[in-house]
Design a protein around this motif. Structure first.
Motif, short mmCIF file in Angstrom:
data_model
loop_
_atom_site.label_atom_id
_atom_site.label_comp_id
_atom_site.label_asym_id
_atom_site.label_seq_id
_atom_site.Cartn_x
_atom_site.Cartn_y
_atom_site.Cartn_z
N ASN A 107 6.18 7.24 4.58
CA ASN A 107 5.49 7.80 5.73
C ASN A 107 4.43 8.77 5.23
O ASN A 107 4.75 9.87 4.78
N ASP A 127 2.48 10.62 6.70
CA ASP A 127 2.33 11.85 7.48
C ASP A 127 3.61 12.70 7.50
O ASP A 127 3.68 13.69 8.22
N GLN A 128 4.57 12.30 6.70
CA GLN A 128 5.81 13.06 6.65
C GLN A 128 5.54 14.44 6.02
O GLN A 128 4.85 14.56 5.02
N GLY A 129 6.09 15.44 6.60
CA GLY A 129 5.95 16.78 6.01
C GLY A 129 4.71 17.54 6.46
O GLY A 129 4.46 18.64 5.98
N ILE A 130 3.92 16.97 7.38
CA ILE A 130 2.76 17.69 7.88
C ILE A 130 3.22 18.93 8.65
O ILE A 130 4.07 18.84 9.53
N VAL A 131 2.67 20.06 8.29
CA VAL A 131 3.01 21.32 8.95
C VAL A 131 1.94 21.64 9.98
O VAL A 131 0.74 21.67 9.67
N GLN A 157 -6.00 16.58 7.18
CA GLN A 157 -4.90 15.65 7.44
C GLN A 157 -5.36 14.30 7.99
O GLN A 157 -4.70 13.29 7.74
#
Length: 538
Positions: A395, A397-401, A416
């Motif tokens: 993924n 986009d995993q970990g997008i803060v 991003q």
């Protein structure tokens, strides 16, 4: 056997004279404040004549110092001046030629015009031109020395800003809004070069020498030195993408605002200034930029008057006086011939300007085509890598803060969602200081648009109409609120929006993100957020 024209003419090439073209290097347009415009103009004329005298190679005639028309010829260092008085208007212009001391056949020409119009301050304008057969012109533009003399003796203004021969410094303790006000001033007509200090405790000057740069671009650009406290204020106000700090330099063009495209206002990173070659390259680019902008942003005949146009007008008045005074035919013929020559020079100046704009248009068009092709290739590459990662269970986009402050939102989107979602200038202005408080809610909705919403647009998979994005927020067509907007040189319709439920109009609680999908670039284009737009339907 066929032969090219070039080969056929090769034996004659030495006999064919090289084509000499006149190139315009820079323009200075300004006005001189003061209660007595006539006295200020006379003072400026005297300063220009002092400069012309040093270059003339001989003594200028008495008519020059009396402010009258004159001609002076001295082995290529020729000078001509025209005084045009019509009613209450008074215009003085000079054209001076100076052969280059090192390059054969290269001749520098300087034109200066000073004008007095009723009820207005004195006007000052200058042009620097070069005539040469060279195909490439390896020069570093520099404002002529007399501009500094006039600025020191008479004061010069460009738009609403003073023209200074030194760099302005904004240091700790200064009004932190002063530089921001300067950059946002709608009356600023010149570029501003902002130089910053390196992030070293002992650093007290920028890497680029502000003194030599300010002298070189006097009347073409403003030079500013921003100390760390001021750089921080810029970052707080405009965000990192439009700020400059840590030894870098930035060009802020006229018309800059909160929603500006950062790529138009070029940033020179400190790494580019780490070597002597890099410093020299940056200095040359800044000088070239100032000179090119001075020509690009002004128009002959309105912002700048040419010497040929003024001489032509003066000759026309003289010819009229000869006819009305029943002068001899020989005198009238001589005046007519002089006017024809002046008109030919005027036509040549306009043709040269037209050629310049055609060339600039072609360059900009080529750059735009290359940039668009690169952007599309990058977007395709990003999509391909994302698809490959998803195919093996990853993924991207995993970990997008999610950002917690509005001032971080546009930078966050750029990092991003490159190639997937873009904010227009209006949208960037909307997130500067909005009343809507839930920044992370808006950020999550943008994340949904760049991922789920975009994927469904590209791959299909059901209707996007009135589907939930998160609790109490849905994606829906704009309906009667649809509107058109321009972005990246094209026209779009914002026909979709993300909205929170109920008939909420309180800007603190009301969320609207207006957008469309660009089939060409495969991006979500966000036109406005986070407030509800006022439209004919509302």
């Amino acid at each position: 056997m066929s032969m090219s024209f070039a080969k056929a003419l090769a034996p004659l090439s030495q006999r064919i004279p090289r084509v000499v073209r006149e190139h315009e290097v820079l323009r200075v347009t300004s006005w001189m404040p003061g209660d007595d415009p006539s006295a200020i103009a006379r003072r400026a004329v005297a300063e220009v004549l002092k400069w012309a005298q040093r270059r003339a190679g001989g003594q200028l005639p008495a008519e020059a110092w009396d402010g009258r028309s004159f001609e002076f010829f001295s082995g290529g260092r020729n000078s001509s001046a025209v005084r045009l008085q019509a009613g209450t208007s008074d215009i003085w212009a000079i054209r001076a030629d100076d052969p280059d001391k090192t390059v054969p056949e290269r001749v520098w020409t300087t034109e200066v015009v000073l004008g007095l119009l009723p009820g207005e301050p004195a006007k000052f304008g200058a042009r620097l031109l070069v005539s040469t057969p060279e195909v490439n012109l390896p020069i570093e533009p520099h404002t002529p020395g007399f501009v500094q003399q006039v600025a020191a003796k008479c004061r010069l203004m460009a738009g609403s800003q003073a023209i200074l021969s030194t760099a302005s410094e904004f240091i700790d303790g200064d009004d932190p809004e002063a530089l921001i006000d300067h950059l946002l001033d709608p009356g600023r007509v010149l570029p501003t070069f902002v130089l910053t200090l390196p992030d070293v405790a002992s650093a007290d000057t920028p890497l680029i020498d502000p003194k030599s740069l300010a002298r070189a671009v006097l009347g073409l650009a403003h030079v500013v030195v921003a100390h760390p406290a001021t750089s921080w204020q810029l970052t707080e106000r405009f965000g990192r993408r439009l700020s400059v700090f840590g030894g870098a330099a930035r060009v802020y063009l006229p018309g800059f605002d909160d929603g500006a495209d950062p790529y138009r206002h070029r940033l020179i990173l400190m790494g580019e200034l780490a070597s002597a070659e890099g410093l020299a390259r940056a200095m040359r680019w800044l000088r070239d930029t100032a000179a090119q902008e001075s020509v690009r942003r002004t128009r002959l005949g309105s912002d700048v008057l040419t010497f040929a146009a003024i001489r032509s007008a003066a000759l026309e008045l003289y010819q009229t006086s000869l006819r009305e005074g029943a002068a001899s035919e020989s005198k009238q013929l001589s005046a007519a011939q002089a006017q024809i020559i002046a008109l030919q020079s005027q036509i040549e100046a306009l043709r040269s300007e037209q050629d310049y704009y055609v060339t600039e248009y072609q360059k900009e068009r080529e750059r735009a085509e290359v940039a668009e092709a690169q952007a599309q290739a990058s977007a395709y590459r990003i999509q391909t890598i994302s698809d490959q990662l998803k195919s093996v269970g990853g993924n991207p986009d995993q970990g997008i803060v999610l950002p917690t402050q509005w001032s971080d939102l546009d930078d966050w989107c750029d990092r991003q969602f490159a190639g997937r979602l873009v904010l227009t200038p209006r949208a960037r202005r909307g997130v500067r200081k909005p009343e809507f408080e839930a920044v992370q809610t808006a950020a999550y909705c943008l994340l949904w648009l760049a991922t789920n919403g975009r994927d469904q647009r590209i791959n299909g998979g059901g209707s996007l109409s009135n589907i939930p994005v998160m609790n109490g927020i849905q994606n829906a067509p704009c309906g009667a609120d649809t509107y058109e907007f321009d972005w990246n040189g094209r026209r779009f319709s914002a026909d979709w929006h993300i909205k929170n439920g109920g008939n909420v109009r309180d800007p603190v609680r009301c969320l609207r993100i207006y957008y469309c999908f660009d089939e060409q670039t495969q991006q979500i284009v966000v036109s406005d957020l986070p407030a509800h737009r006022r439209t004919g339907a509302t």
